[in-house]
Design an enzyme around this catalytic site. Structure first.
Site, PDB file in Angstrom:
ATOM      1  N   LEU A  12      30.414  83.112  71.510  1.00  0.00           N
ATOM      2  CA  LEU A  12      31.063  84.407  71.271  1.00  0.00           C
ATOM      3  C   LEU A  12      32.250  84.575  72.221  1.00  0.00           C
ATOM      4  O   LEU A  12      32.097  84.477  73.437  1.00  0.00           O
ATOM      5  CB  LEU A  12      30.072  85.557  71.478  1.00  0.00           C
ATOM      6  CG  LEU A  12      28.795  85.535  70.628  1.00  0.00           C
ATOM      7  CD1 LEU A  12      28.024  86.840  70.818  1.00  0.00           C
ATOM      8  CD2 LEU A  12      29.116  85.325  69.151  1.00  0.00           C
ATOM      9  N   ALA A  14      35.133  86.951  71.199  1.00  0.00           N
ATOM     10  CA  ALA A  14      36.042  87.850  70.488  1.00  0.00           C
ATOM     11  C   ALA A  14      36.493  89.031  71.335  1.00  0.00           C
ATOM     12  O   ALA A  14      37.444  89.729  70.996  1.00  0.00           O
ATOM     13  CB  ALA A  14      35.371  88.368  69.213  1.00  0.00           C
ATOM     14  N   ARG A  19      39.133  94.463  81.461  1.00  0.00           N
ATOM     15  CA  ARG A  19      39.007  94.617  82.911  1.00  0.00           C
ATOM     16  C   ARG A  19      39.688  93.505  83.700  1.00  0.00           C
ATOM     17  O   ARG A  19      39.888  93.605  84.901  1.00  0.00           O
ATOM     18  CB  ARG A  19      37.526  94.705  83.314  1.00  0.00           C
ATOM     19  CG  ARG A  19      36.963  96.099  83.089  1.00  0.00           C
ATOM     20  CD  ARG A  19      35.501  96.154  83.450  1.00  0.00           C
ATOM     21  NE  ARG A  19      34.660  95.563  82.420  1.00  0.00           N
ATOM     22  CZ  ARG A  19      33.378  95.226  82.614  1.00  0.00           C
ATOM     23  NH1 ARG A  19      32.809  95.398  83.790  1.00  0.00           N
ATOM     24  NH2 ARG A  19      32.674  94.718  81.626  1.00  0.00           N
ATOM     25  N   THR A  85      27.641  92.319  69.517  1.00  0.00           N
ATOM     26  CA  THR A  85      27.214  90.908  69.480  1.00  0.00           C
ATOM     27  C   THR A  85      26.445  90.595  68.197  1.00  0.00           C
ATOM     28  O   THR A  85      26.543  89.487  67.661  1.00  0.00           O
ATOM     29  CB  THR A  85      26.345  90.587  70.712  1.00  0.00           C
ATOM     30  OG1 THR A  85      25.342  91.617  70.864  1.00  0.00           O
ATOM     31  CG2 THR A  85      27.182  90.543  71.979  1.00  0.00           C
ATOM     32  N   LYS A 357      60.030  59.231  91.997  1.00  0.00           N
ATOM     33  CA  LYS A 357      59.785  59.576  90.600  1.00  0.00           C
ATOM     34  C   LYS A 357      59.951  58.338  89.751  1.00  0.00           C
ATOM     35  O   LYS A 357      60.929  57.595  89.946  1.00  0.00           O
ATOM     36  CB  LYS A 357      60.781  60.642  90.154  1.00  0.00           C
ATOM     37  CG  LYS A 357      60.574  61.115  88.745  1.00  0.00           C
ATOM     38  CD  LYS A 357      61.882  61.441  88.036  1.00  0.00           C
ATOM     39  CE  LYS A 357      62.568  60.195  87.526  1.00  0.00           C
ATOM     40  NZ  LYS A 357      63.740  60.448  86.699  1.00  0.00           N
ATOM     41  N   ALA A 386      66.115  54.606 106.644  1.00  0.00           N
ATOM     42  CA  ALA A 386      66.052  56.068 106.659  1.00  0.00           C
ATOM     43  C   ALA A 386      67.162  56.657 105.804  1.00  0.00           C
ATOM     44  O   ALA A 386      68.305  56.194 105.838  1.00  0.00           O
ATOM     45  CB  ALA A 386      66.175  56.579 108.090  1.00  0.00           C
ATOM     46  N   TYR A 393      71.160  59.547  88.688  1.00  0.00           N
ATOM     47  CA  TYR A 393      71.614  60.470  87.638  1.00  0.00           C
ATOM     48  C   TYR A 393      73.117  60.640  87.721  1.00  0.00           C
ATOM     49  O   TYR A 393      73.653  60.988  88.772  1.00  0.00           O
ATOM     50  CB  TYR A 393      70.903  61.810  87.865  1.00  0.00           C
ATOM     51  CG  TYR A 393      71.150  62.853  86.805  1.00  0.00           C
ATOM     52  CD1 TYR A 393      71.065  62.541  85.457  1.00  0.00           C
ATOM     53  CD2 TYR A 393      71.440  64.164  87.165  1.00  0.00           C
ATOM     54  CE1 TYR A 393      71.268  63.516  84.496  1.00  0.00           C
ATOM     55  CE2 TYR A 393      71.643  65.146  86.203  1.00  0.00           C
ATOM     56  CZ  TYR A 393      71.551  64.820  84.866  1.00  0.00           C
ATOM     57  OH  TYR A 393      71.752  65.776  83.921  1.00  0.00           O
ATOM     58  N   ALA A 429      74.384  50.007 107.071  1.00  0.00           N
ATOM     59  CA  ALA A 429      74.147  51.451 107.186  1.00  0.00           C
ATOM     60  C   ALA A 429      75.335  52.215 106.620  1.00  0.00           C
ATOM     61  O   ALA A 429      76.489  51.815 106.776  1.00  0.00           O
ATOM     62  CB  ALA A 429      73.922  51.824 108.640  1.00  0.00           C
TER      63      ALA A 429
END
Ligand code: UD1
Ligand code: CA
Length: 519
Positions: A12, A14, A19, A85, A357, A386, A393, A429
């Site tokens: 049930l 529905a 609240r 019910t 990613k 580092a 992109y 670097a």
């Protein structure tokens, strides 16, 4: 005896759930990796019923979609108005026709109900030959629940709702959980005879108990061993309580299976997570979705892992992962982010403030500090300096970078994709690498340094920098002067030594007392 198989389980769902005061339909609120409805359907599905039925009303589209997502093949019955019910079950009976066999009714907002408890209910129902068997619980505060009323012999006589109960009945602390096993044919007939002459003017499913007893049938009960199981969710406070209880239950199961959980109160885990023995979970960690943690791995403090697999003995510290794979013995963090499609091989190291990613990092390779790695393959034992950035992109499309085995990129290298760095190659670097680097070569791709002496004193007079520059210049001048004097003294000493031995000065030698003499 094989387990009795219900002809149907009716969930049930529905009700409106006002609240909750939420835009999200009540039964769709998630806990431990599933909606409440998902938990209810999982428990119901464990009984292997011939039909799994969900009754929807409020937010029917969203609720049906969620039901179908969790239980493909589920039968959705729409209850247009929430007439109680009993009305809900009558609606199912009218929609599906005769259901001969055991019919189980349960709720979409009772996520702590264990499948084993439902199975025990069905078993007792079948064994006792009952027309109805009610799952009950003994609770310290029965207010709001239907009370279990027994006859002189102690048999279940009826259920009386809180609103309709006498003071004496209200004092009973055995309550109706709302979960039942019925004889399907008897149920279909009885729900037609349920009246609405009660405090709420609703068709109570609970009235079916007295109706069936009146017809001379047997009614029984099964007492839930753990009353927490029948805790329903009506508001956000109860949702939080139920979520914590569910989480504790999952963590306890994993601890019993050999995992170490340092602080269960601050560790959150979803139902589909697995922990191998001796996996150690440190405080403030969330393990979500289909996440698997290998033996001896150490996760946390402060990790959030979703749909991620972590190999044995890996270590993750203050790390966020989604749809990632971490190989055995790899070390990640602190403060790393592994986005979808990241695969870290055995023994590799991902350090502080590194984001990856859709990339693979080879065995024993290191990306220790301040890097972004996107759409790349990094070979084994490569060392990514580092602040190396994989510029994947171009503003329109994403491009791939390949870094060979044992490559060394200097600090602050930018690898502009698409680009390939051959095995064993270096980058200097600060290089912006736009062209492939052959194996073993060093790529130096940066401007040559030019110093303009005295620029600061000329162009930034009166600044602290200019004052410091002047000071440094004066100190350097004094040092040069001192060195010159020292050099002259040495020369003079050498000359006098020569003079005393040869008697005449050599050509080009400075005369004593010339400029630069000591003061
Ligand atoms: C119900 C029981 C009560 C029991 C309690 C346990 C009845 C009359 N009372 O009371 O004895 O102690 O559960 O929590 O059954 N629903 C529908 N359609 C409807 C009405 C309800 O699908 O027309 C669903 C609700 O979404 C909810 C469940 O049934 O999931 C229970 O309904 P609710 O109104 O909360 O019943 P209670 O008053 O709590
Ligand atoms: Ca309720």
């Amino acid at each position: 005896m094989s387990e009795p198989r219900p002809v149907a389980v009716i969930v049930l769902a529905a009700g409106e759930g006002t609240r909750m005061k939420s835009r999200i339909p009540k039964v769709l609120h998630p806990l431990c990796g599933r909606s409440m409805l998902g938990h209810a359907l999982a428990a119901a599905g464990d009984l292997a019923p011939e039909r799994l039925v969900v009754v929807v009303g409020h937010n029917r589209d969203e609720v049906s979609a969620e039901a179908e997502r969790h239980a493909p093949g589920v039968q959705v019955v729409v209850q247009d108005r929430q007439g109680g019910t009993g009305h809900a079950v009558r609606t199912v009976s009218e929609a599906l026709g005769d259901l001969a066999g055991i019919v189980v009714v349960t709720y979409g907002d009772m996520p702590l109900l264990r499948p084993q408890t439902l199975a025990a209910l069905v078993r007792e129902h079948a064994t006792a030959g009952n027309a109805v068997t009610v799952l009950t619980a003994l609770v310290p505060d029965p207010a709001g629940y239907g009370r279990v009323i027994r006859d002189g012999s102690g048999a279940l006589a009826e259920i009386v709702e809180d609103a309709d109960a006498t003071a004496a009945q209200r004092a009973i602390n055995e309550i109706n959980s709302g979960c039942y096993a019925f004889d399907g044919a008897l149920l279909a007939d009885a729900v037609k005879r349920v009246a609405t002459s009660n405090a709420q003017g609703q068709e109570y499913l609970t009235d079916v108990v007295a109706i069936l007893r009146g017809d001379g049938h047997l009614a029984g009960t099964v007492l839930a061993g753990d009353p927490a199981e029948i805790q329903g969710v009506n508001d956000q406070v109860q949702l939080a309580q139920v979520r914590r209880a569910f989480n504790e239950r999952l963590l306890e199961d994993w601890m019993r299976a050999g995992a170490t959980i340092m602080d269960p109160a601050s560790t959150w885990i979803d139902v589909d997570v697995t922990l191998a023995p001796d996996a150690t979970i440190l405080p403030g960690t969330h393990l979500e979705g289909r996440t698997d943690i290998g033996a001896g791995a150490r996760i946390g403090p402060g990790c959030v892992l979703r749909d991620t697999s972590v190999g044995p003995d890996a270590m993750l510290l203050y790390t966020v992962c989604e749809s990632a794979e971490v190989g055995p013995g790899a070390t990640i963090g602190p403060f790393a982010r592994l986005r979808p499609g990241t695969r870290i091989s055995a023994g590799a190291h991902i350090g502080t403030f590194v984001e990856l990613k859709n990339s693979t990092v080879g065995e024993g390779a290191k990306v220790p500090h301040l890097s972004y790695v996107g759409d790349a393959d990094i070979g084994e034992r490569a060392n990514i300096g580092a602040a190396t950035i994989f510029a994947n992109y171009d503003g329109v499309a994403k491009h791939h970078t390949t870094v060979g085995a044992h490559v060394f990129t200097g600090s602050d290298t930018v690898l502009v994709a698409p680009v390939t760095i051959g095995d064993g190659a270096y980058t200097a670097a600060g290089s912006v690498v736009t062209e492939d680097v052959p194996p073993g070569a060093i790529a130096v791709a940066r401007g040559r340094q030019h110093n303009a002496p005295g620029w600061v004193e000329r162009k930034r007079p009166g600044t602290g920098s200019a004052a410091a520059a002047a000071q440094a210049r004066e100190a350097a001048a004094r040092e040069t002067q001192a060195e010159e004097i020292q050099a002259e003294e040495i020369q003079a000493n050498q000359a006098s030594a020569k003079e005393s031995s040869a008697g005449e000065p050599s050509a080009g030698e400075a005369t004593e007392g010339d400029e630069g003499a000591p003061a």
